[in-house]
Write an enzyme that holds these catalytic residues in place. Structure first.
Site, PDB file in Angstrom:
ATOM      1  N   TRP A  72       0.770  -1.272  -0.038  1.00 42.09           N
ATOM      2  CA  TRP A  72      -0.276  -0.002  -0.096  1.00 42.09           C
ATOM      3  C   TRP A  72       0.721   1.205  -0.055  1.00 42.09           C
ATOM      4  O   TRP A  72       0.307   2.515  -0.114  1.00 42.09           O
ATOM      5  CB  TRP A  72      -1.079  -0.055   1.317  1.00 42.09           C
ATOM      6  CG  TRP A  72      -0.206  -0.243   2.516  1.00 42.09           C
ATOM      7  CD1 TRP A  72      -0.286  -1.429   3.228  1.00 42.09           C
ATOM      8  CD2 TRP A  72       0.447   0.473   3.267  1.00 42.09           C
ATOM      9  NE1 TRP A  72       0.568  -1.254   4.516  1.00 42.09           N
ATOM     10  CE2 TRP A  72       1.024  -0.428   4.575  1.00 42.09           C
ATOM     11  CE3 TRP A  72       1.087   1.970   3.231  1.00 42.09           C
ATOM     12  CZ2 TRP A  72       1.833   0.405   5.360  1.00 42.09           C
ATOM     13  CZ3 TRP A  72       1.830   2.380   4.178  1.00 42.09           C
ATOM     14  CH2 TRP A  72       2.416   1.699   5.293  1.00 42.09           C
ATOM     15  N   GLY A 121       6.932  -6.652  -0.085  1.00 42.46           N
ATOM     16  CA  GLY A 121       6.308  -6.034   1.205  1.00 42.46           C
ATOM     17  C   GLY A 121       7.279  -6.774   2.536  1.00 42.46           C
ATOM     18  O   GLY A 121       8.420  -6.606   2.194  1.00 42.46           O
ATOM     19  N   SER A 122       6.690  -7.108   3.440  1.00 43.31           N
ATOM     20  CA  SER A 122       7.192  -7.544   4.960  1.00 43.31           C
ATOM     21  C   SER A 122       8.211  -8.829   4.383  1.00 43.31           C
ATOM     22  O   SER A 122       7.928  -9.473   3.877  1.00 43.31           O
ATOM     23  CB  SER A 122       6.573  -7.667   5.951  1.00 43.31           C
ATOM     24  OG  SER A 122       5.752  -8.739   5.764  1.00 43.31           O
ATOM     25  N   GLU A 135      11.269  -8.518  -2.739  1.00 39.86           N
ATOM     26  CA  GLU A 135      11.745  -7.237  -2.368  1.00 39.86           C
ATOM     27  C   GLU A 135      11.061  -6.973  -1.072  1.00 39.86           C
ATOM     28  O   GLU A 135      10.014  -6.466  -0.987  1.00 39.86           O
ATOM     29  CB  GLU A 135      11.312  -6.037  -3.325  1.00 39.86           C
ATOM     30  CG  GLU A 135      12.197  -4.785  -3.190  1.00 39.86           C
ATOM     31  CD  GLU A 135      11.393  -3.809  -2.220  1.00 39.86           C
ATOM     32  OE1 GLU A 135      11.827  -3.721  -1.262  1.00 39.86           O
ATOM     33  OE2 GLU A 135      10.525  -3.297  -2.630  1.00 39.86           O
ATOM     34  N   CYS A 163      10.148   1.563   2.116  1.00 41.81           N
ATOM     35  CA  CYS A 163      11.250   0.627   2.483  1.00 41.81           C
ATOM     36  C   CYS A 163      12.828   0.910   2.497  1.00 41.81           C
ATOM     37  O   CYS A 163      13.526   0.593   3.301  1.00 41.81           O
ATOM     38  CB  CYS A 163      11.102  -0.728   1.491  1.00 41.81           C
ATOM     39  SG  CYS A 163      11.139  -0.287  -0.258  1.00 41.81           S
TER      40      CYS A 163
END
Length: 481
Positions: free
Chosen positions: A155, A232-233, A255, A289
């Site tokens: 998001w 994402g995480s 990623e 990030c």
């Protein structure tokens, strides 16, 4: 729920058809600046997901067979449409994600640039001829698209991240099913609409939403899918990589999270370092990030750096992204507010000094003040967990070896930054940092033509640059006599 007319209606995009909610399960999309629902998002049923994967599988061979020159024309036309629609798309981005309008416009235009670059680069997926050691034989190395791709995007950067995945995959001849974040669904639908209007064949790109774990498990296991790409995480990435392996050792690009260190050496241009890093730190409210977070500043400059950084952070106007005066918008959801409060309290409890911020905003919605924590000890959670918010944390250092050890201490290795006027120090630090991207005296590490990716638990594989195109290609060797 009260819909926002500026935001519009949300649909799924499956096999070239725009599917409305109908009798599907749906969820509200929330404007983080107000905390209010602005639209209803339909979830894809299992049949919808299956249809999307089958469409990607069915259209792969004809899309692969279409000359790269013709694929490029479609993608470039979509880029032009994104530029024509920048105000409309940027407004939808602000309403669902919260970032200031200026940042949203820049993101849409960046996505158009990514489309243009990958369209051209897709025409240059060259192979090579290897000199044969066998008389009369010819050895050829060719590049071929890997096949239908399942993509999962977050998001925080809802236009650029999907644009990198979609355009690179399509440019080299892959098809795709993408599941973006349910918190920012309109952004990818605008990319899909631009491609659809540009003449993309039906079924080449499909967009679905739903319960993330359910959608990912079904898509990754689907026999039509040959590759996955995820941003994402780290925790979720590990799970999806495991699913990809179990589903047939399917290729994956990951990623994942970061916790970017910034090294400010004794000879650095301090004013330049503060200006550059304040802009980078509070962009998108720190929800990036590659956001600089752990500031290791030489002990001779540390206090002056903190003072300058805190003054600049305190001067940022926080508010609704649609307000032209806003310099930083809200966080994405209430979970981020709670996380920031826990990290601030823990750092102060460990002896850190709160130089500015540290509290939620007075506005309605999910606002948090730009925050600077100084002299944060290594044991504090913020020094070990990615804050993913508007928080800068500092610690003084005295020697090169000491600061390199601290910078490389964590299991993450996405982005790192350093400031020095010494070319020798710059070379040494570039070699020593364990990161996929290093910014020396700047934060320019994310362009269409350059690789974007990390090492260690920040993932593997690259997006952007020729490396990002290679992620969607397989290598075939042909020995011919």
């Amino acid at each position: 729920m009260t819909a926002d007319a500026r935001y519009g209606t949300l649909k799924l995009f499956v096999d070239g058809r725009w599917l409305d909610a109908g009798d599907r399960v749906s969820e509200d999309v929330i404007n983080p600046a107000t905390g209010e629902a602005i639209a209803s998002l339909p979830h894809a049923s299992r049949d919808d997901i299956d249809a999307a994967a089958l469409a990607a599988g069915r259209t792969f061979k004809p899309w692969k067979a279409l000359p790269a020159y013709d694929r490029a024309k479609i993608i470039r036309k979509a880029a032009d449409l994104l530029r024509e629609r920048v105000e409309h798309i940027a407004t939808r981005v602000v309403l669902e994600q919260g970032k200031p309008m200026l940042e949203a416009r820049q993101e849409v235009l960046a996505a158009a640039d990514i489309f243009d670059w990958t369209a051209d680069e897709g025409r240059r997926t060259y192979g090579r001829i290897v000199p044969s050691r066998m008389p009369g034989a010819r050895w050829l190395v060719t590049k071929e698209p890997v096949g239908p791709v399942a993509a999962f995007t977050p998001w925080n950067i809802p236009i650029v991240i999907p644009a990198r995945k979609i355009s690179a995959a399509l440019a080299v001849g892959c098809t795709m099913v993408i599941k973006p974040s349910e918190e920012t669904p309109a952004s990818v639908l605008e990319l899909a609409r631009a491609l659809d209007d540009a003449g993309l064949p039906k079924g080449v790109l499909n967009v679905v939403y739903g319960v993330p774990s359910d959608v990912s498990e079904q898509l990754i296991a689907h026999p039509a899918i040959r590759k996955i790409t995820f941003t994402g995480s780290t925790v979720v990435g590990q799970h999806l990589a495991k699913l990809a392996a179990e589903a047939g050792v399917k290729r994956a690009t990951m990623e994942l999270g970061g916790h970017a260190p910034v090294l400010v050496f004794e000879d650095a241009d301090l004013d330049h370092a503060v200006r550059a890093m304040v802009a980078a730190k509070y962009r998108n409210a720190g929800q990036v990030c590659v956001s600089p977070t752990r500031f290791y500043v030489h002990e001779s400059l540390h206090d002056r750096f903190v003072d300058g950084f805190a003054r600049a952070a305190n001067a940022i106007t926080v508010g609704d992204g649609l307000d032209p005066a806003t310099g930083m918008g809200p966080l994405a959801n209430p979970r981020r507010i709670a996380a920031m409060e826990r990290l601030v309290a823990d750092a102060v409890g460990h002896g850190a000094t709160l130089a500015t911020g540290g509290e939620r905003g007075a506005n309605r919605g999910y606002f948090f003040q730009p925050t600077v924590l100084a002299n944060v000890p290594m044991e504090a959670r913020a020094m070990n967990e990615e804050p993913f918010g508007p928080m800068a944390i500092t610690s003084p250092f005295s020697t090169f070896d000491e600061v390199i050890e601290q910078a490389n201490r964590l299991p993450f290795g996405l982005a790192s930054y350093a400031f020095t006027t010494s070319s020798k120090t710059a070379t040494m630090v570039a070699d020593a940092l364990e990161a996929g991207m290093v910014g020396l005296n700047n934060n320019f590490i994310n362009m269409p033509e350059t690789p974007f990716g990390g090492v260690k638990q920040s993932g593997y594989g690259s997006e952007g640059g020729t490396e990002g195109m290679d992620a969607y290609l397989t290598t075939k060797f042909v020995s011919q006599t």
